[in-house]
Design an enzyme around this catalytic site. Structure first.
Site, PDB file in Angstrom:
ATOM      1  CB  THR B 106      -0.950   0.030   1.218  1.00 47.28           C
ATOM      2  OG1 THR B 106      -0.202  -0.318   2.364  1.00 47.28           O
ATOM      3  CG2 THR B 106      -2.101  -0.911   1.043  1.00 47.28           C
ATOM      4  CB  THR B 182       2.511  -3.299   6.933  1.00 44.00           C
ATOM      5  OG1 THR B 182       1.106  -3.475   6.830  1.00 44.00           O
ATOM      6  CG2 THR B 182       2.905  -1.919   6.474  1.00 44.00           C
ATOM      7  CG  ASP B 183      -0.679  -8.018   6.662  1.00 47.88           C
ATOM      8  OD1 ASP B 183      -0.725  -6.953   7.316  1.00 47.88           O
ATOM      9  OD2 ASP B 183      -1.693  -8.633   6.273  1.00 47.88           O
ATOM     10  CE  LYS B 261       0.442  -4.719  10.329  1.00 49.91           C
ATOM     11  NZ  LYS B 261      -0.222  -4.993   9.041  1.00 49.91           N
TER      12      LYS B 261
END
Lengths: 668, 460
Positions: B106, B182-183, B261
């Site tokens: 993203t 980001t995952d 994360k």
């Protein structure tokens, strides 16, 4: 350079202001006639925002309707907004303007009313169904075409009033109408949306918001621009407000309803006056806005007479040290100590334009000043000029400046100041606004002021700021669901007016009764056998009076009034007693009615008991009367006066009067 | 062939065909709920076949229920093109050369009508159009390696990235940034730490928690921070660059082996576990927090080690776990197992025989802790000693995901038991640290007065 070239030689800005005001045919709001509005082509519409009364917010589970003081917060978060593309692949003009302003936006958050959703650290939860249902009821009542599927859309707001940078909003219906006294006004659409933050302050490049109101459910009803006088506009506003309130499912009180007004004049542009919190301000604001546009069109005409190729028009500017140039203007000099840069600007051919009337007490120079504050972030006062209405530059200063700028007789001279990094944006803003003067009326949103004038707030956003909300799925509205909802909606406001007329209720009570949604209460009282006229007057006069005088207990609801009349009914007491009881139940709604009566020293009397002392009282009157020639009327009034208080509630006062008259007649 | 009915299916598609109305066609629709006017928009594939999406004149979208439609008519056609304005990225002498390698995610994205979600968009021109500030930081070039979402990144992509990075370094780049969803950003960061060793320049992984199609996106600031770190910082390591606080203030540079994360949606989701971040980064520059790090060098002596064994897994232990979980992994041919044990590194007794069986079959089994913070200490209780006797090797304070990536990388090079053990326990870049600083673990609980006072004083 010769002295005679001074741009303001013998020029009186005040005189120019007055004469331009006259030449455009400005008339004050109170003196304005329908013909005046026709002459300038007054056209306007409304966007009415109304909070819905739900327990929770629209897209998260925070409580709605709890508010905090500005200094009551638990954490601060800072954000900056950047413009993004719309779904149709365009940048929005407002968005780009806000980006230029480079604001640090700080949110003050309170744990009680803010979760990670409000500060955009969590995607939205499914829409609050309670809010959706109430909003749909109002949509049906507004005779709108209800959509088949609700699509949550993001509407960009880069001013920071919403931390995501957009408002989640969705259309529920399009093309409805409301029936005013003399005309029908069309509705464009009704949407459900989340409310924005409340602004705490906006100074320089620092804007502070609090997030308590953020995310509360709101509906927005948008009318077509079909109101042709300020009064029609107000009537439409009132109608929509009454309609919303008639459902009993909306919030009332400070800030629960706000309206935006769109105004244009013939040849003008749609300009939006945002966030007018009182309907009564709308006529004055829209009146002034329409004339402001009319004035801007005159400015356009004057400029085009002087400037043949506006596209090539450009301001000239020089950064100056006022001390070196020898400027003595106290305003300018006072800013030097703050390390501000001062820039002298020549606006070619703008003589007589800067002091041209735009609004009462304001002139074209204010249009520049407003934009310097909003776009460049330079606090007011931020400008002075050869035509300033307050502290204009004197001839000596102007001579020096016109030499520096090489200005001519027909030019206007302006001084601005600010921190160095703001100056490029400031110059851009002035150039841009002056170019717009050749085109007429810029598309803007404007901020209402208490004196009925407005300030520049933003460039008016267009459809380019819409974007589908990729975080939410569409919500289907099945036929059966809509059908069921439509069975439970309250009566039309136009029918409510008719009802009140039929009951013969005095018309001065209508606004209050509709505003407070009291007509359903009257209906209930009528069912109890109270006359509609009595009930209407009781609520419209007595309750209104009490409300203004006495502080209401939190537990008081209108239902308590209905219960009071039920009590009077079962006790076979006269409805007139309610007038005595009302102040007490308003303050002590939990007190039982018998105790209320005791507290009022009320005693039960039969009619015979009431009539018994009449003979004695008439006897007494004869003893105390001053003159034998006193008319029977005086005797009647005196006896009535003696019995009035105890009679109230026990017998009808008219009956009592008749009985006294009868006895008087016998004695005569 | 052009798809005139983008995303429509079943009954809704029939209706559009029946009335000859295309997607992007302007239409007037008469329904039992009244008349609607607007532009027909594509429909997301996952939505039902009962509605037609319309953009009305005011810019809003609505859905029309097809059962209410009486008539519809196309009155015009206008196809929108969603395009970030592309501007050529200016070259400024004396600014460092930075390469952005794109993987998807993203960091830059636009609307996808097929799924109704956002899809990545990427080119230096587009990025410059969206974030013009980048030109003041570095001379940026980009290369799109893949376009996959974070969850689809895997060994193939790790290897390709490592090789691409090696080439860029050889060609004299001053810093590298990698745009990534980001995952699984931290998995890739760990993989690249092992596959790209002794880098002379910073290698920065960056993503965004809010897609760049929203005004409050963290993408632009993350990109500015990442380019600043890649172009100007002295820290030549594989690092993750993401928001420090949720406010638009500064970012952290996290060591690729210690970062994780920690929140599903917060901007400040990435945290260094068991240590402090290496540095903070703002638009003004990089300020180190840690004193020791690998410094930027002029040479180009980088080691690229693109190896990975895919038959490696993590077992997240829970009470009453049955031994057949382990047995079935062994039967399926897994060569390495990372266990995320409870407490100091424990699993229950019934699993012991299964562990023994795995060990005998040559499976490499390592222990980490699901508490994430703290070391495995298998000598404290007898159970731990028993486990080690059965062949489980404790991995100190390596976080489970990093251990998984490292074991895959090690087994891609050797299957020798001693060599595997040696490589696993020899830290490449702090995946195991000698000591845990007292401020490595700083999870404060809200509600406590002094914590609240702290939060109020500093921006979150």
């Amino acid at each position: 350079m010769k002295k005679s070239s001074s741009p303001t030689k013998k020029f009186d800005p005040h005189k120019n202001y007055q004469s331009t005001m006259k030449s455009i045919g400005y008339v004050g709001r109170k003196k304005a006639k329908p013909e005046d509005y026709k002459r300038i082509g007054f056209k306007s519409g409304l966007e009415v925002h109304q909070q819905i009364k739900t327990k929770k917010k629209l897209f998260c589970r925070c409580p709605a309707g709890i508010f905090h003081d500005s200094n009551d917060y638990h954490a601060e978060i800072i954000r900056h907004m950047r413009p993004t593309l719309s779904e149709m692949g365009e940048y929005d003009g407002t968005a780009l303007m806000e980006f230029k302003t480079r604001k640090d936006i700080t949110y003050r958050i309170h744990n009680q009313t803010t979760c990670t959703y409000e500060i955009d650290d969590t995607p939205p939860f499914p829409i609050n169904r309670e809010a959706l249902e109430y909003a749909l009821e109002i949509s049906l009542l507004s005779k709108l075409n209800i959509v088949g599927e609700v699509h949550i859309t993001r509407k960009q707001y880069l001013d920071g009033s919403i931390p995501t940078g957009f408002q989640r909003t969705a259309i529920l219906g399009v093309e409805g109408s409301i029936q005013l006294k003399n005309k029908k006004v069309g509705l464009i659409q009704l949407s459900i949306e989340e409310d924005s933050c409340r602004e705490i302050s906006d100074i320089g490049h620092q804007r502070i918001y609090k997030t308590d109101r953020l995310g509360m459910p709101l509906i927005e009803t948008v009318t077509h621009p079909e109101c042709f006088t300020p009064d029609e506009l107000r009537e439409a506003g009132e109608y929509i407000r009454f309609l919303n309130r008639s459902t009993g499912k909306v919030r009332t009180g400070m800030g629960a309803a706000r309206q935006d007004t769109n105004v244009s004049c013939e040849g003008g542009t749609r300009v939006e006056i945002k966030g007018v919190s009182h309907l009564k301000w709308i006529p004055e604001l829209s009146h002034n806005e329409c004339f402001r546009q009319w004035a801007l069109l005159n400015i356009r005409k004057l400029l085009l007479e002087k400037v043949k190729t506006p596209a090539k028009w450009e301001l000239k500017h020089v950064t100056i040290d006022p001390r070196e140039v020898g400027i003595e203007n106290e305003l300018v000099v006072s800013y030097l100590d703050e390390g501000y840069k001062v820039v002298a600007i020549c606006l070619p051919q703008f003589k007589g334009i800067l002091s041209h009337f735009t609004q009462p007490g304001k002139c074209f120079a204010n249009e520049l000043s407003d934009r310097l504050k909003v776009i460049a972030g330079i606090e007011k006062p931020n400008i002075t000029s050869s035509e300033d209405l307050d502290i204009p530059l004197d001839t000596k200063d102007l001579d020096a400046l016109s030499r520096t700028l090489n200005a001519s007789e027909d030019d206007a001279i302006v001084l601005i100041w600010g921190i160095e990094s703001d100056i490029p944006t400031a110059l851009e803003a002035i150039q841009e606004r002056c170019i717009m003067a050749f085109e007429g009326v810029p598309r803007e949103t404007r901020r209402p002021m208490a004196d009925g004038t407005t300030l520049f707030e933003r460039v008016l956003p267009g459809a380019d700021r819409m974007y589908p909300d990729t975080d939410s799925a569409p919500i289907p509205l099945e036929q059966s669901y809509i059908h069921n909802l439509s069975k439970n909606i309250p009566m039309d406001i136009a029918d409510r007016y008719r009802q009140m007329k039929d009951w013969n209720i005095p018309s001065d009570t209508y606004t209050y009764l509709l505003k407070k949604n009291l007509v359903p209460v009257i209906e209930q009282l009528v069912k109890l056998g109270v006359s509609g006229r009595f009930a209407g007057t009781f609520l419209g006069h007595k309750l209104k009076y009490v409300e203004g005088k006495i502080e209401k207990h939190n537990d008081f609801t209108y239902n308590r009034i209905v219960e009071m009349f039920e009590f009077l009914n079962t006790q076979k007491l006269q409805p007139s007693l309610a007038k005595l009881m009302l102040p007490t139940i308003y303050q002590h709604p939990n007190m039982d009615f018998n105790s209320v009566l005791t507290s009022l020293s009320f005693k039960h009397r039969t009619k015979d008991e009431m009539l018994a002392p009449i003979d004695y009282l008439l006897e007494k009157f004869r003893e105390i009367r001053v003159s034998k020639s006193d008319s029977p009327k005086i005797a009647l009034n005196w006896v009535m006066g003696q019995l009035n208080r105890q009679a109230l509630g026990n017998v009808d006062l008219k009956d009592l009067q008749k009985s006294i008259e009868k006895k008087l007649a016998k004695q005569a | 062939m052009e798809d005139f009915f983008q995303g429509y299916k079943g009954k809704a598609l029939e209706v559009l065909k029946k009335y000859n109305v295309r997607v992007w066609g302007k239409a007037v629709i008469e329904t039992s709920r009244g008349e609607f006017k607007g532009t027909v928009l594509p429909r997301s594939e996952n939505d039902d076949d009962q509605h037609i999406v319309l953009k009305i004149e005011t810019g809003y979208n609505i859905g029309i229920d097809i059962v209410t439609i009486k008539r519809m008519k196309e009155t015009g056609y206008f196809k929108a093109t969603y395009k970030i304005p592309e501007k050529e990225f200016p070259v400024t002498p004396n600014l460092p050369k930075v390469k952005l390698l794109g993987t998807g995610g993203t960091i830059a994205s636009r609307l996808d009508y097929r799924t109704g979600a956002v899809i990545p968009a990427f080119s230096p021109g587009e990025l410059y159009g969206a974030v013009p500030e980048l030109a003041d930081i570095c001379n940026l070039t980009t290369e799109k390696l893949f376009a996959v979402f974070s969850e689809n990144m895997g060994p193939e992509q790790y290897k390709a990235l490592a090789i691409a990075i090696g080439k860029e370094i050889e060609n004299g780049i001053d810093g590298i940034i990698i745009g990534h969803g980001t995952d699984t950003l931290s998995h890739t960061a760990a993989a690249l730490t092992f596959m790209v060793q002794n880098s002379p320049v910073p290698i920065i992984l960056v993503g965004s928690q809010r897609s760049s199609d929203r005004p409050s996106s963290d993408a632009a600031l993350n990109l500015m921070h990442a380019t600043t770190a890649a172009g100007h910082s002295d820290i030549a390591e594989v690092m993750v660059c993401m928001f420090g606080p949720t406010s638009d203030e500064y970012g952290f540079l996290h060591r690729g082996t210690r970062v994780r994360k920690m929140h599903s949606s917060y901007r400040s989701t990435f945290r260094t576990i068991g240590d402090t971040p290496i540095a903070t980064v703002s638009r003004k520059g990089v300020v180190p927090i840690k004193e020791e790090y690998n410094h930027r060098r002029k040479d180009r002596k980088v080691k690229i080690l693109p190896f990975f064994e895919e038959k490696v897994t993590i077992v997240y232990y829970y009470p009453n776990m049955q031994p057949d979980i382990i047995d079935s992994l062994v039967e399926s041919g897994y060569k390495g197992i990372i266990i995320a044990g409870t407490g100091l590194g424990h699993i229950n007794k019934p699993l012991y025989p299964a562990i023994e069986r795995a060990y005998k079959k040559g499976v490499h089994v390592f222990m980490t802790v699901q508490t994430l913070w703290g070391f495995v200490h298998m000598y404290v209780y007898d159970t731990g000693r028993d486990l080690m006797a059965k062949g489980i090797i404790p991995l100190e304070n390596m976080i489970p995901e990093t251990a998984y990536i490292k074991l895959g990388w090690v087994l891609g090079q050797t299957n020798d038991r001693e060599e595997v053990k040696r490589l696993m326990l020899k830290p490449i870049n702090d995946e195991i640290t000698q000591r845990e600083p007292y401020n490595g673990y700083l999870i404060y609980q809200g509600g406590v007065p002094e914590v609240e006072a702290f939060i109020r004083r500093f921006r979150k």
